[in-house]
Design a protein around this motif. Structure first.
Motif, PDB file in Angstrom:
ATOM      1  N   LEU A   1     -25.161 -45.479 -63.691  1.00  0.00           N
ATOM      2  CA  LEU A   1     -26.502 -45.050 -63.319  1.00  0.00           C
ATOM      3  C   LEU A   1     -27.112 -44.261 -64.469  1.00  0.00           C
ATOM      4  O   LEU A   1     -26.521 -43.293 -64.952  1.00  0.00           O
ATOM      5  CB  LEU A   1     -26.455 -44.197 -62.051  1.00  0.00           C
ATOM      6  CG  LEU A   1     -27.794 -43.819 -61.419  1.00  0.00           C
ATOM      7  CD1 LEU A   1     -27.670 -43.765 -59.905  1.00  0.00           C
ATOM      8  CD2 LEU A   1     -28.276 -42.465 -61.941  1.00  0.00           C
ATOM      9  N   VAL A   2     -28.281 -44.717 -64.918  1.00  0.00           N
ATOM     10  CA  VAL A   2     -28.998 -44.046 -66.001  1.00  0.00           C
ATOM     11  C   VAL A   2     -30.375 -43.660 -65.487  1.00  0.00           C
ATOM     12  O   VAL A   2     -31.119 -44.513 -64.973  1.00  0.00           O
ATOM     13  CB  VAL A   2     -29.130 -44.954 -67.241  1.00  0.00           C
ATOM     14  CG1 VAL A   2     -29.918 -44.235 -68.340  1.00  0.00           C
ATOM     15  CG2 VAL A   2     -27.755 -45.360 -67.744  1.00  0.00           C
ATOM     16  N   SER A   3     -30.691 -42.392 -65.583  1.00  0.00           N
ATOM     17  CA  SER A   3     -31.989 -41.929 -65.099  1.00  0.00           C
ATOM     18  C   SER A   3     -32.591 -40.961 -66.097  1.00  0.00           C
ATOM     19  O   SER A   3     -31.937 -39.997 -66.511  1.00  0.00           O
ATOM     20  CB  SER A   3     -31.834 -41.251 -63.729  1.00  0.00           C
ATOM     21  OG  SER A   3     -33.091 -40.827 -63.243  1.00  0.00           O
ATOM     22  N   VAL A   4     -33.828 -41.240 -66.491  1.00  0.00           N
ATOM     23  CA  VAL A   4     -34.573 -40.370 -67.404  1.00  0.00           C
ATOM     24  C   VAL A   4     -35.791 -39.845 -66.656  1.00  0.00           C
ATOM     25  O   VAL A   4     -36.578 -40.647 -66.127  1.00  0.00           O
ATOM     26  CB  VAL A   4     -35.017 -41.129 -68.671  1.00  0.00           C
ATOM     27  CG1 VAL A   4     -35.815 -40.207 -69.589  1.00  0.00           C
ATOM     28  CG2 VAL A   4     -33.809 -41.697 -69.389  1.00  0.00           C
ATOM     29  N   PRO A   5     -35.950 -38.530 -66.531  1.00  0.00           N
ATOM     30  CA  PRO A   5     -37.098 -37.978 -65.811  1.00  0.00           C
ATOM     31  C   PRO A   5     -38.415 -38.562 -66.316  1.00  0.00           C
ATOM     32  O   PRO A   5     -38.698 -38.588 -67.514  1.00  0.00           O
ATOM     33  CB  PRO A   5     -37.009 -36.473 -66.100  1.00  0.00           C
ATOM     34  CG  PRO A   5     -35.550 -36.233 -66.339  1.00  0.00           C
ATOM     35  CD  PRO A   5     -35.065 -37.459 -67.038  1.00  0.00           C
ATOM     36  N   GLY A   6     -39.195 -39.106 -65.373  1.00  0.00           N
ATOM     37  CA  GLY A   6     -40.488 -39.695 -65.698  1.00  0.00           C
ATOM     38  C   GLY A   6     -40.425 -41.143 -66.101  1.00  0.00           C
ATOM     39  O   GLY A   6     -41.474 -41.785 -66.276  1.00  0.00           O
ATOM     40  N   GLN A   7     -39.200 -41.710 -66.242  1.00  0.00           N
ATOM     41  CA  GLN A   7     -39.080 -43.102 -66.690  1.00  0.00           C
ATOM     42  C   GLN A   7     -38.275 -43.971 -65.722  1.00  0.00           C
ATOM     43  O   GLN A   7     -37.832 -45.053 -66.073  1.00  0.00           O
ATOM     44  CB  GLN A   7     -38.437 -43.141 -68.076  1.00  0.00           C
ATOM     45  CG  GLN A   7     -39.236 -42.427 -69.150  1.00  0.00           C
ATOM     46  CD  GLN A   7     -38.612 -42.552 -70.528  1.00  0.00           C
ATOM     47  OE1 GLN A   7     -37.847 -43.486 -70.780  1.00  0.00           O
ATOM     48  NE2 GLN A   7     -38.924 -41.615 -71.417  1.00  0.00           N
ATOM     49  N   GLY A   8     -38.049 -43.498 -64.518  1.00  0.00           N
ATOM     50  CA  GLY A   8     -37.368 -44.301 -63.529  1.00  0.00           C
ATOM     51  C   GLY A   8     -35.854 -44.216 -63.614  1.00  0.00           C
ATOM     52  O   GLY A   8     -35.290 -43.457 -64.417  1.00  0.00           O
TER      53      GLY A   8
END
Length: 406
Positions: free
Chosen positions: A382-389
């Motif tokens: 799981l990869v999550s970047v704030p503001g980029q989904g």
């Protein structure tokens, strides 16, 4: 399909019983050969011949008794030790006084150790100490007075039998610990499977009732509050739960008993499933599915679990991003694995939020996604970047059934 309950009886001492059976046969032949070479030196050889005839028949007839702990009863052990003690005491009747005083062997010779070892394997070091003490006393009576060789042989049998008995007891304790660990593992896997199914259905319904009830207000708000309480209680139950106590035989020599639940063998008679057919229903106006032009064959159970993990990822998108969120599903058919990526256009997941959710009993990612992939021998990144989904990459090896069997 109903699950099968598998019952396994563990017994680490079975090789010892087989070795004991072989030892008894070899030592009775050795004792007979030893007698045959010194036949002319016996005062009453007919007494020795009668004893060896009986000993040979007894040894062969009782081989089933030493084939395992279940057949080796206390009555047999007592009778077997009596034969050994009688043979030791009968030596003074059959053999000459000169041979006895010079340290000649007893009639059963080293066969006696087999009777003592049976006590050790069956009952542990305490039983071994009891049997070896009786053998020591019989040897001292047969010799008339303790000699260096007699004391040496007695101590050797005593120490060896007690040591083997102690090792058997330690092995049984380890066996029970291993049985407990196997049963905990089986129970944990079953609990995780139930938790995934509950999360995919019941928990999400309860969460929806809570949200809708709170929005409607009035009596619906009370219903929503009750649904929220039940959701919390159910999450606590599936994230904890009880592990049954491992079963142990009443007779410790029979080994520990492990009861485990096997997953049903749901192989499709038509062969592998096309993963694309299972993912097609997820494609909507808000969800874009990109897939290869050719079929993506996968083991039926693996294909269903992978599709369910994709569904859980999309449920998380709808729940945390909103019903209007867009999502993309990308299917890649690699030579040795199938990779499915689920991406959304939401605000992303704050750092530490997943660990906090697991602590609160919210196990959507931990069980519905990662748990499914772990059981298949795959991975969920799981990869999550704030503001980029958020992007979830699910990878399952194509030989998943072969890995499960090994």
């Amino acid at each position: 399909m109903a699950k099968r309950e598998r019952v396994m009886r563990m017994s680490v001492e079975q090789p010892l019983w087989r070795a004991l059976a072989g030892y008894r046969v070899l030592t009775v032949l050795y004792a007979i050969g030893l007698f045959a070479t010194a036949y002319h030196r016996f005062d009453r050889p007919w007494a020795a011949v009668a004893f060896f005839a009986f000993l040979l028949v007894w040894t062969l007839a009782t081989l089933p008794k030493v084939a395992g702990a279940a057949n080796c009863t206390k009555g047999f052990l007592a009778a077997d030790l009596t034969v050994a003690l009688a043979g030791i005491l009968l030596t003074r009747v059959a053999d000459s006084a000169e041979r006895i005083e010079s340290g000649g062997p007893t009639l059963p010779s080293i066969w006696t150790a087999g009777a003592v070892l049976a006590f050790a394997i069956k009952g542990g070091w305490r039983w071994a100490a009891f049997a070896s003490t009786l053998v020591a006393a019989a040897n001292l009576v047969e010799r008339g007075a303790p000699t260096r060789d007699t004391v040496h042989n007695v101590i050797l049998v005593w120490v060896a039998s007690i040591a083997i008995g102690y090792v058997v007891e330690v092995a049984r304790a380890s066996e029970r610990t291993l049985a407990r660990a196997l049963e905990i593992e089986a129970a944990t896997r079953e609990r995780e499977r139930l938790a995934r199914d509950i999360h995919d259905g019941v928990l999400q319904v309860l969460a929806m009732v809570q949200r809708r009830g709170s929005a409607l207000g009035g009596e619906a708000a009370e219903l929503g509050r009750m649904a929220g309480e039940q959701e919390v209680a159910l999450r606590t139950l599936v994230s904890g739960g009880l592990v049954p106590v491992s079963r142990v035989s009443e007779d410790a020599a029979l080994g520990a008993v492990v009861r485990a639940v096997d997953e049903p063998d749901d192989e499709d008679p038509g062969g592998p499933l096309d993963l694309r057919a299972l993912l097609a229903p997820y494609a909507t106006a808000r969800v874009t599915l990109s897939e290869p032009g050719a079929a993506v064959p996968l083991d039926p159970s693996a294909a269903r679990e992978l599709a369910a993990a994709v569904g859980a990822a999309l449920d998380n998108v709808r729940r945390h991003v909103g019903a209007d969120a867009r999502a993309w599903i990308l299917v890649e058919d690699e030579p040795d694995a199938v990779i499915v990526t689920v991406r959304d256009d939401g605000p992303g997941i704050p750092a530490g939020r997943l660990a906090q959710a697991e602590g609160e009993g919210r196990l959507g990612v931990a069980l519905s996604i990662r748990g499914r992939l772990r059981d298949l021998g795959g991975t969920a990144e799981l990869v999550s970047v704030p503001g980029q989904g958020t992007e979830v990459e699910l990878k399952v090896p194509k030989d998943v059934r072969g890995k499960a069997r090994t």
